[in-house]
Write an enzyme that holds these catalytic residues in place. Structure first.
Site, PDB file in Angstrom:
ATOM      1  N   HIS A 170       0.801  -1.225   0.000  1.00  0.00           N
ATOM      2  CA  HIS A 170       0.000   0.000   0.000  1.00  0.00           C
ATOM      3  C   HIS A 170       0.826   1.262   0.000  1.00  0.00           C
ATOM      4  CE1 HIS A 170      -4.164  -1.428   0.603  1.00  0.00           C
ATOM      5  NE2 HIS A 170      -3.585  -2.465   1.162  1.00  0.00           N
ATOM      6  N   LYS A 217       0.195  14.241   1.202  1.00  0.00           N
ATOM      7  CA  LYS A 217      -1.102  14.537   0.601  1.00  0.00           C
ATOM      8  C   LYS A 217      -1.265  16.048   0.325  1.00  0.00           C
ATOM      9  CE  LYS A 217      -3.495  10.517   2.699  1.00  0.00           C
ATOM     10  NZ  LYS A 217      -4.281   9.881   1.617  1.00  0.00           N
ATOM     11  N   LYS A 224      -9.289  13.601   3.668  1.00  0.00           N
ATOM     12  CA  LYS A 224      -8.360  12.471   3.729  1.00  0.00           C
ATOM     13  C   LYS A 224      -7.513  12.656   4.971  1.00  0.00           C
ATOM     14  CE  LYS A 224      -6.899  13.738  -0.411  1.00  0.00           C
ATOM     15  NZ  LYS A 224      -6.880  12.434  -1.086  1.00  0.00           N
ATOM     16  N   LYS A 278     -14.546   8.117  -5.163  1.00  0.00           N
ATOM     17  CA  LYS A 278     -15.866   8.388  -4.582  1.00  0.00           C
ATOM     18  C   LYS A 278     -16.398   9.730  -5.063  1.00  0.00           C
ATOM     19  CE  LYS A 278     -14.186   6.263  -0.323  1.00  0.00           C
ATOM     20  NZ  LYS A 278     -13.616   6.658   0.989  1.00  0.00           N
TER      21      LYS A 278
HETATM   22  C1  LIG Z   1     -12.320   6.893   1.324  1.00  0.00           C
HETATM   23  C2  LIG Z   1     -11.904   7.275   2.677  1.00  0.00           C
HETATM   24  C3  LIG Z   1     -10.552   7.533   2.952  1.00  0.00           C
HETATM   25  C4  LIG Z   1      -9.482   7.481   1.876  1.00  0.00           C
HETATM   26  O1  LIG Z   1      -9.353   8.754   1.303  1.00  0.00           O
HETATM   27  P1  LIG Z   1      -8.095   9.112   0.360  1.00  0.00           P
HETATM   28  O2  LIG Z   1      -8.456  10.431  -0.201  1.00  0.00           O
HETATM   29  O3  LIG Z   1      -8.039   8.055  -0.690  1.00  0.00           O
HETATM   30  O4  LIG Z   1      -6.902   9.144   1.225  1.00  0.00           O
HETATM   31  C5  LIG Z   1     -10.189   7.887   4.234  1.00  0.00           C
HETATM   32  N1  LIG Z   1     -11.112   7.999   5.208  1.00  0.00           N
HETATM   33  C6  LIG Z   1     -12.417   7.773   4.988  1.00  0.00           C
HETATM   34  C7  LIG Z   1     -13.381   7.929   6.106  1.00  0.00           C
HETATM   35  C8  LIG Z   1     -12.857   7.395   3.717  1.00  0.00           C
HETATM   36  O5  LIG Z   1     -14.154   7.165   3.519  1.00  0.00           O
END
Ligand SMILES: *Cc1c(COP(=O)(O)O)cnc(C)c1O
Length: 820
Positions: A363, A565, A559, A671
């Protein structure tokens, strides 16, 4: 998927609103001891959940019977995190009884929405890795893949985040305390595992003695699939004192650190480590890893023997263990221990079987996230396992590496599972990623670009030795939770145009591309977005006390907080936008709301400072009347799955701005695009594939590529040069450094400035600043023409078919698990 196997088509459950009402009343009275009149939304949530769990558990039994008669290969998904989120709404949808439940709740005088809102998130994960495991569990059941998830039933999941004076506060999340009706204790399947002790040689056999014993109690959570009768199990282990074990009481007053140093049976499953992409290196963490791995291993071997008898002949065909990152990597040594010490295997045969049944998902490439344990520590906690790791390493180096690179000692040093100390007398370190690669059949990265980097940069020699071993499976998200459930109005609009079952075959969404130019469709699409933004505005008002204009661009970065990030890149840009508006309050720009949600690991100082700075800048901007509400900044506390479900349907712009090469995949990007947000992003992780799917015109790509990042580093990068040559950037960094934003602690933001300038700006924030700012100018330009904006938004949503976790699981089935 298997073509031989019959698809478990959903027999629409003969469950009516009246049946649900009856079951709810029964649980209110018999399980909760309440009269119907005493029940508020929370009690109804619990009773309804128990009623739904009943259906789930029944179907688990049917699923198991079917599988054991088909003698299928079963996937065991080993993960230290399952960020499942709320379960009731999702299960109602999957079981096809949502409408009935709505009616039943109406009869009780409450709305189902209020009932669903009273569920607290099971926060058994940190971020993307844990959420991926949850999406995968949903898709495994949906695709009728025989599977079981194994993890830990933490008493305290990820901390609750508050904001005080702009700073992050942390408090323990005792999420089970207000009841967890989904989990069912299974005492019949409890296990005992051992720790510490020593290895004694007896008649040429190793024997592990004088150990401490810990009991593992399984809690089973039913995992329903969409449009199928298959219900799988998520089995979460809780540690208990084995008989005769010394109980030390748990000090609840303190969080994580200042507790009793003594590791006892009780506290193994107490707390989830709150680090994302960072190795904690603590003894208790190693014990957590071994505890859940050893319980799971004993459990799955017992199941194999119940179904197949005592012969190991078919084990390799019946079992696959997927390691979600290296967190469960000790499973390789545990499996070898069972085979060698308990089942009478010879070493070669044991390793061969090991390499049939394990697969490992990588990962991250971040060095600080790659797990390394001192050999001394493993030797103390798991002395027999340390011996076995040395034995595996010896065989690997002196047989396999030797065959590939004869006589090359430096190659042996390079590839050794054991890293030798640089100074004589230093500590040997066990590289858990190497153990995982050496012990596995397949290794996968989680997006095309990431898998390529795993092959070429992280494990180039392994890739040379075993060119078939390292493969790609691009991540995905479940469209049930991340579209149907969180954005019901958009789901309805899609239903009005697409006849097929897009919830189960997300590729069908592609048909909506035909309406991207259709003004009537655009209008409806835009109205749904606006409505979702109004709802989010109400949440923002409630959570933060800030008024935002739903007509503004909602620009979202949600995130974990991490320097890679680059929330700080967005922060600098927001500060610059504010200055531009102050210089010219009549500037012709659409109003914008920048929305953040992010938890920082409690020990990650710079990350916490970035949260503080975002909030101080937000305070300043939100209270400045001169800019006429053209800019607002909101940090919504306690980002988690249930909050994501409210933010994502309301996003216009999705910020995916990691330094190229650092975000393995990302799933938040998927998403938001699925819900019609346009991505502003670097060529990193799954952004690359999102761009490929939506087309370059429908995404705002900016910044250095992976190759340009490494060229720049080779040339010698100086963030000072950029600082000195970009006036706007210099001005905002100086402002941050001045202390003016934080008079009560003028030095507060120094760590950010130091990281950007004095410490060399490792994540190249300044290098990408101008390109990022230019990308935002293009966003604003595009927004000014609604017909163009909504066309792009529709294309984004319609083009996300690839990013269903059903496709990811189908890929695993075909290329890694060989499920026929
Ligand atoms: C999808 C999700 C993440 C991952 O987000 P990234 O932008 O891919 O780092 C982290 N926390 C929650 C609660 C999520 O639903």
């Amino acid at each position: 998927m298997s073509s031989k196997k019959s698809k478990t088509k959903q027999i629409k459950p003969a469950v009516s609103a009246a049946d649900i009402s009856e079951a709810v009343n029964r649980h209110l009275q018999q399980s909760l001891g309440l009269e119907r009149e005493e029940a508020g939304p929370h009690e109804l949530w619990e009773a309804l959940s128990l009623a739904v769990r009943e259906i789930g558990l029944q179907k688990i039994r049917a699923t198991r019977q079917k599988e054991s008669s088909e003698k299928a290969r079963r996937v065991y998904y080993l993960s230290l995190e399952f960020l499942v989120g709320r379960l009731l709404g999702n299960n109602l949808h999957n079981l096809g009884i949502y409408d009935q439940a709505e009616k039943a709740m109406a009869e009780h005088g409450v709305s189902l929405v209020d009932v669903l809102e009273s569920e607290s998130d099971p926060a058994l994960g940190n971020g993307g890795l844990g959420r991926l495991a949850a999406c995968f569990m949903d898709s495994l059941a949906t695709l009728d893949t025989p599977a079981m998830g194994y993890g830990i039933n933490y008493r305290f999941g990820l901390f609750k985040q508050g904001i005080a004076g702009g700073r992050q506060t942390e408090s323990p999340d005792a999420w089970r305390e207000d009841h967890f009706p989904w989990g069912k204790e299974r005492p019949k399947r409890k296990q005992t595992v051992r720790l510490y002790g020593r290895v004694v040689e007896k008649d040429g056999k190793a024997s592990w003695e004088d150990t401490k014993e810990i009991m593992g109690m399984p809690w089973d959570v039913p995992v329903t699939g969409y449009n199928t009768d298959t219900v799988n199990t998520l089995r979460l282990w809780e540690s208990r004192a084995a008989e005769g074990f010394d109980l030390t009481s748990f000090d609840r007053g303190h969080y994580m650190d200042s507790r009793s140093k003594e590791i006892n049976a009780e506290n193994i499953s107490q707390v989830l480590y709150p680090n994302d992409n960072h190795d904690a290196g603590k003894e208790l963490r190693l014990i957590q890893q071994y505890f859940f791995v050893a319980c799971s291993m004993a459990d799955l071997i017992a199941r194999y023997k119940r179904e197949n008898g005592d012969s190991w002949a078919d084990f390799g065909k019946k079992v696959i263990m997927q390691l979600n990152d290296t967190h469960p990597a000790i499973a390789v040594a545990e499996f070898m221990r069972v085979l060698l010490d308990e089942e009478g295997f010879e070493f070669d045969e044991a390793l061969k079987l090991c390499r049939q049944v394990f697969a490992y998902t990588n990962h991250t490439l971040l060095p600080e996230a790659l797990e390394k344990w001192p050999a001394q520590l493993i030797g103390k906690v798991l002395p027999r396992h340390m011996q076995i790791i040395y034995r595996i390493n010896y065989f690997f180096l002196h047989t396999e590496v030797e065959a590939q690179w004869p006589g090359d000692d430096s190659m042996k040093r390079r590839l050794s599972i054991i890293e030798e100390p640089e100074q004589p007398g230093g500590d040997q370190i066990v590289r858990m990623a190497y153990l995982s690669v050496v012990g596995s059949n397949k290794v996968n990265g989680v997006a095309a670009i990431h898998s390529k980097l795993v092959q070429d940069m992280l494990f180039p020699e392994f890739h040379k030795m075993w060119p078939e071993k390292i493969v790609n499976v691009t991540n995905g998200v479940t469209p049930r939770r991340w579209l149907d459930h969180c954005n019901p109005e958009l789901a309805k609009l899609i239903d009005s145009k697409i006849k097929g079952d897009w919830r189960g075959k997300l590729d069908l969404l592609d048909k909506a591309n035909a309406y991207a130019d259709d003004p009537a469709f655009q209008k409806k699409f835009a109205e749904i977005k606006l409505d979702n933004k109004r709802k989010l505005a109400a949440v923002i008002k409630q959570e933060c006390g800030i008024e935002v204009n739903p007509e503004a661009i909602f620009d979202v970065q949600i995130k974990r907080l991490h320097e890679y990030k680059r929330q700080q890149l967005s922060l600098l840009h927001i500060m610059a936008l504010y200055r531009r508006l102050l210089e010219n309050p009549e500037l012709d720009v659409p109003p914008r709301v920048f929305i953040f949600g992010a938890k920082a690991a409690p020990g990650y100082k710079v990350a916490k400072t970035i949260i503080h700075a975002i909030n101080r800048v937000a305070d300043r901007i939100n209270n400045d009347r001169r800019i006429k509400d053209k800019l607002k900044v909101v940090f919504i506390p306690n980002y988690r799955v249930s909050l994501a479900e409210k933010i994502i349907p309301a996003a216009d712009v999705s910020e995916q701005i990691s330094t190229a090469g650092f975000e393995a995949s990302g799933t938040g990007n998927m998403k938001m695009a699925l819900n019609g947000a346009l991505t502003v992003g670097t060529m990193d992780g799954a952004n690359v594939e999102i761009a490929e799917e939506v087309g370059d015109d429908n995404i705002f790509i900016f910044g250095l590529t992976v190759d340009q990042v490494s060229e720049l580093r080779d040339r010698g990068y100086s963030s000072w040069d950029i600082y000195n040559s970009n006036e706007e950037l210099k001005a905002v960094i100086d402002w941050l450094a001045s202390g003016e934003l934080c008079p009560d602690e003028p030095e507060a933001f120094r760590p950010i400035v130091e990281s950007l300038l004095d410490r060399g700006d490792y994540f190249l924030t300044l290098a990408d600043y101008q390109a990022y700012s230019d990308a935002h100018d293009r966003i604003v330009d595009t927004w000014k023409t609604p017909a163009i904006w909504w066309k792009k938004a529709i294309i984004n949503s319609a083009s996300m078919g690839k990013f269903s976790s059903d496709r990811s699981i189908a890929d695993y089935n075909r290329t890694i698990w060989m499920m026929d």
